[in-house]
Design a protein around this motif. Structure first.
Motif, PDB file in Angstrom:
ATOM      1  N   LEU A 145      -0.673   2.341   9.195  1.00 23.28           N
ATOM      2  CA  LEU A 145       0.720   1.346   8.063  1.00 23.28           C
ATOM      3  C   LEU A 145      -0.032   1.337   6.830  1.00 23.28           C
ATOM      4  CD1 LEU A 145       2.023  -0.448  10.998  1.00 23.28           C
ATOM      5  CD2 LEU A 145       3.152   1.781  10.342  1.00 23.28           C
ATOM      6  N   SER A 146      -1.399   0.548   6.845  1.00 24.43           N
ATOM      7  CA  SER A 146      -1.713   0.543   5.777  1.00 24.43           C
ATOM      8  C   SER A 146      -2.260   0.765   4.868  1.00 24.43           C
ATOM      9  CB  SER A 146      -3.400  -0.936   5.945  1.00 24.43           C
ATOM     10  OG  SER A 146      -2.393  -1.959   6.281  1.00 24.43           O
ATOM     11  N   ARG A 147      -2.804   2.518   5.217  1.00 19.30           N
ATOM     12  CA  ARG A 147      -2.767   3.510   4.399  1.00 19.30           C
ATOM     13  C   ARG A 147      -1.981   4.555   3.846  1.00 19.30           C
ATOM     14  NH1 ARG A 147      -8.391   6.502   5.952  1.00 19.30           N
ATOM     15  NH2 ARG A 147      -9.400   5.194   6.940  1.00 19.30           N
ATOM     16  N   GLU A 148      -0.843   4.559   4.666  1.00 15.79           N
ATOM     17  CA  GLU A 148       0.472   4.483   4.438  1.00 15.79           C
ATOM     18  C   GLU A 148       1.216   3.904   3.673  1.00 15.79           C
ATOM     19  OE1 GLU A 148       2.017   7.969   5.076  1.00 15.79           O
ATOM     20  OE2 GLU A 148       0.070   7.941   6.491  1.00 15.79           O
ATOM     21  N   LYS A 165      -0.594   5.250  -0.033  1.00 15.19           N
ATOM     22  CA  LYS A 165      -0.463   6.049  -1.076  1.00 15.19           C
ATOM     23  C   LYS A 165       0.973   5.910  -1.837  1.00 15.19           C
ATOM     24  CE  LYS A 165      -1.670   8.923   3.057  1.00 15.19           C
ATOM     25  NZ  LYS A 165      -0.851   9.777   4.526  1.00 15.19           N
ATOM     26  N   ILE A 166       2.053   4.729  -1.195  1.00 16.84           N
ATOM     27  CA  ILE A 166       3.437   5.033  -2.280  1.00 16.84           C
ATOM     28  C   ILE A 166       3.255   3.983  -2.949  1.00 16.84           C
ATOM     29  CG2 ILE A 166       4.283   6.268  -0.554  1.00 16.84           C
ATOM     30  CD1 ILE A 166       5.585   3.546   0.339  1.00 16.84           C
ATOM     31  N   TYR A 167       2.349   2.648  -2.615  1.00 14.00           N
ATOM     32  CA  TYR A 167       1.736   2.319  -3.998  1.00 14.00           C
ATOM     33  C   TYR A 167       1.679   1.935  -4.963  1.00 14.00           C
ATOM     34  CZ  TYR A 167       0.031  -2.636  -5.849  1.00 14.00           C
ATOM     35  OH  TYR A 167       0.109  -4.173  -6.200  1.00 14.00           O
ATOM     36  N   PRO A 182      10.811  -1.969   7.052  1.00 12.33           N
ATOM     37  CA  PRO A 182       9.749  -3.434   6.799  1.00 12.33           C
ATOM     38  C   PRO A 182       8.725  -2.902   7.121  1.00 12.33           C
ATOM     39  CG  PRO A 182      12.501  -3.809   8.291  1.00 12.33           C
ATOM     40  CD  PRO A 182      11.740  -2.274   7.700  1.00 12.33           C
ATOM     41  N   ALA A 183       8.665  -2.782   7.950  1.00  8.37           N
ATOM     42  CA  ALA A 183       6.928  -2.417   8.514  1.00  8.37           C
ATOM     43  C   ALA A 183       6.192  -1.706   7.140  1.00  8.37           C
ATOM     44  CB  ALA A 183       6.710  -1.908   9.284  1.00  8.37           C
ATOM     45  N   ILE A 184       5.723  -1.131   6.183  1.00  9.28           N
ATOM     46  CA  ILE A 184       5.900  -0.761   5.184  1.00  9.28           C
ATOM     47  C   ILE A 184       6.246  -1.619   3.752  1.00  9.28           C
ATOM     48  CG2 ILE A 184       5.474   0.903   2.675  1.00  9.28           C
ATOM     49  CD1 ILE A 184       4.067   2.034   5.893  1.00  9.28           C
ATOM     50  N   LEU A 185       7.512  -1.789   3.561  1.00 11.23           N
ATOM     51  CA  LEU A 185       7.910  -2.800   2.216  1.00 11.23           C
ATOM     52  C   LEU A 185       6.254  -4.360   2.557  1.00 11.23           C
ATOM     53  CD1 LEU A 185       9.287  -3.868  -0.179  1.00 11.23           C
ATOM     54  CD2 LEU A 185      10.735  -5.050   1.934  1.00 11.23           C
ATOM     55  N   GLN A 197       1.925  -6.903   0.222  1.00  9.13           N
ATOM     56  CA  GLN A 197       0.743  -7.371   0.891  1.00  9.13           C
ATOM     57  C   GLN A 197      -0.826  -7.163  -0.582  1.00  9.13           C
ATOM     58  OE1 GLN A 197       0.153  -9.845   2.111  1.00  9.13           O
ATOM     59  NE2 GLN A 197       0.660  -9.379   4.512  1.00  9.13           N
ATOM     60  N   LEU A 198      -0.371  -5.694  -0.375  1.00 15.39           N
ATOM     61  CA  LEU A 198      -1.060  -5.302  -1.890  1.00 15.39           C
ATOM     62  C   LEU A 198      -1.033  -5.389  -3.023  1.00 15.39           C
ATOM     63  CD1 LEU A 198      -0.518  -0.882  -0.588  1.00 15.39           C
ATOM     64  CD2 LEU A 198      -3.548  -2.821  -0.705  1.00 15.39           C
TER      65      LEU A 198
END
Length: 435
Positions: free
Chosen positions: A229-232, A235-237, A251-254, A259-260
């Protein structure tokens, strides 16, 4: 040899140490760090790396000097360099407003990193990992917090994470390795000690005798999910988070984007707890300029015109300086010099020179904007002009008897537009030009 083989396998499988590395062992004098030092020394020649040690004398216990002297003797016997720092943790923590535990942690890692070694090896073991997972779970952690202690973070490595505390103690006793006991680890006034001394033994007695192994095995599964999930998210950050963009995110990605962003803005490797992440998500959903929420370590998150900001709280103190025409005033709070010039071409008109001052905004400020009818709250004016919150306290305001004359650089008050009176203008210079 079985324990040493386990450590060697951990080092190799997680690529913790490379040939030619200079490894610094964080040596407290306890059984874990003593065992780690001995085992790394034993494999250092065959693996092609060198070993040194570092010790912090926190001056928190009567036995602190005893532990320091023990570490000196141990390193002399092993023929390895030892770096020592003596720090007054109690005084430093009190001055900083931090807990002694948190302050000491910062001192330790700052010292270790300042020594310039390739790797810093700490003696965290499998039990420490289980304690951390339980501690994080109870205080409300994200999935990242439930993954436990990583084998490597930056240049900090934990070669003992696959070994239980009981096995380490038995190893030292079998080898005849002397070690020191920190009596504070036996006191249940600390939450972690309660988990170690009471909670985990009770779980092992009544529910699962292999609890520590079970928890750490589960953490490996969670770590795998977290990594994906962190790698995903990475990729979009793009280095920023916009409210409209956030609304399209799962929400899992947001939460991972947040956090990033937080770690980047705060300059830390530590994640926010779930509670803080949810507060930020709520800000993004409401998307109201000026809405904010406090974060750990003096940071705040706020929304400004559809964009998330995370910044250290650095509010400009309230300031007020009396001012006379043609007399420069240096305002230290904003590092600018302001001069009120008696100027025939000026657009500010004053009946006399009494009661003049330069200050920043105050709660409840109102003024009568030139070119407009009626009065306006200063806060509403700043919002209409889309002036970021962090800039609002830095805008100098010219007042007469505490009535706003001019929001310098933005808008004058129409009550001071009588051309029959003496005209003035305002000159602002940055600090480097203000002498």
């Amino acid at each position: 040899m079985e324990l040493a083989n386990t450590l060697l396998e951990t080092v190799k499988s997680h690529n913790l140490i490379k040939k030619g590395d200079r490894v610094l062992v964080a040596l407290s004098g306890g059984s874990d760090s003593v065992a780690l030092l001995h085992m790394l020394c034993d494999i250092s020649e065959s693996c092609g790396f060198t070993v040194a040690a570092a010790h912090i004398n926190h001056q928190l216990r009567d036995t602190a000097d005893r532990d320091m002297n023990f570490c000196k003797k141990l390193c002399e016997d092993l023929g390895i360099p030892l770096k020592i720092l003596t720090a007054d943790i109690r005084t430093g923590a009190k001055a900083s407003g931090m807990s002694e535990e948190l302050y000491a942690r910062g001192v330790r890692y700052d010292f270790f990193k300042s020594l310039g070694y390739d790797k810093i090896a700490t003696a965290h073991n499998k039990n420490d990992n289980a304690e951390t997972i339980l501690f994080n779970f109870m205080r409300g952690a994200s999935l990242g917090g439930l993954c436990g202690i990583p084998y490597m973070r930056g240049n900090i490595i934990r070669p003992l994470l696959d070994i239980k505390k009981s096995d380490i103690t038995a190893f030292c006793e079998e080898k005849g390795y002397e070690f020191m006991t920190d009596e504070t680890n036996l006191s249940e006034i600390y939450t972690r000690n309660k988990i170690r001394l009471s909670l985990i033994p009770q779980i092992e007695r009544n529910f699962n005798e292999n609890f520590v192994n079970t928890v750490t095995a589960n953490s490996e599964t969670l770590s795998c999910d977290e990594d994906f999930l962190s790698r995903e998210a990475e990729k979009i950050y793009k280095g920023e988070i916009l409210s409209e963009f956030a609304k399209t995110m799962h929400p899992a990605i947001l939460s991972r984007l947040i956090q990033l962003f937080y770690k980047e803005q705060a300059g830390t490797f530590q994640n926010l707890s779930v509670t803080f992440v949810k507060s930020i998500i709520l800000l993004l959903q409401k998307n109201k300029t000026g809405s904010k929420t406090d974060l750990p370590n003096g940071f705040t998150a706020y929304i400004s015109y559809g964009r998330l900001f995370i910044e250290k709280k650095a509010e400009t103190p309230a300031f007020r300086y009396k001012i006379l025409p043609n007399t420069p005033i240096f305002i230290s709070e904003i590092k600018k010099t302001v001069t009120l010039l008696a100027d025939k071409k000026g657009k500010i008109f004053l009946p006399d020179e009494s009661g003049l001052a330069i200050r920043n905004r105050r709660d409840g400020d109102i003024f009568y904007p030139a070119g407009m009818s009626g009065k306006k709250r200063l806060s509403d004016y700043f919002t209409d002009k889309k002036i970021p919150q962090k800039m609002r306290d830095e805008i100098p305001i010219l007042t007469k008897n505490n009535e706003i004359v001019s929001i310098i650089g933005y808008r004058d008050d129409r009550r001071f537009k009588d051309a029959s009176q003496t005209s003035y203008s305002v000159l602002i210079k940055e600090a480097e030009n203000a002498e």
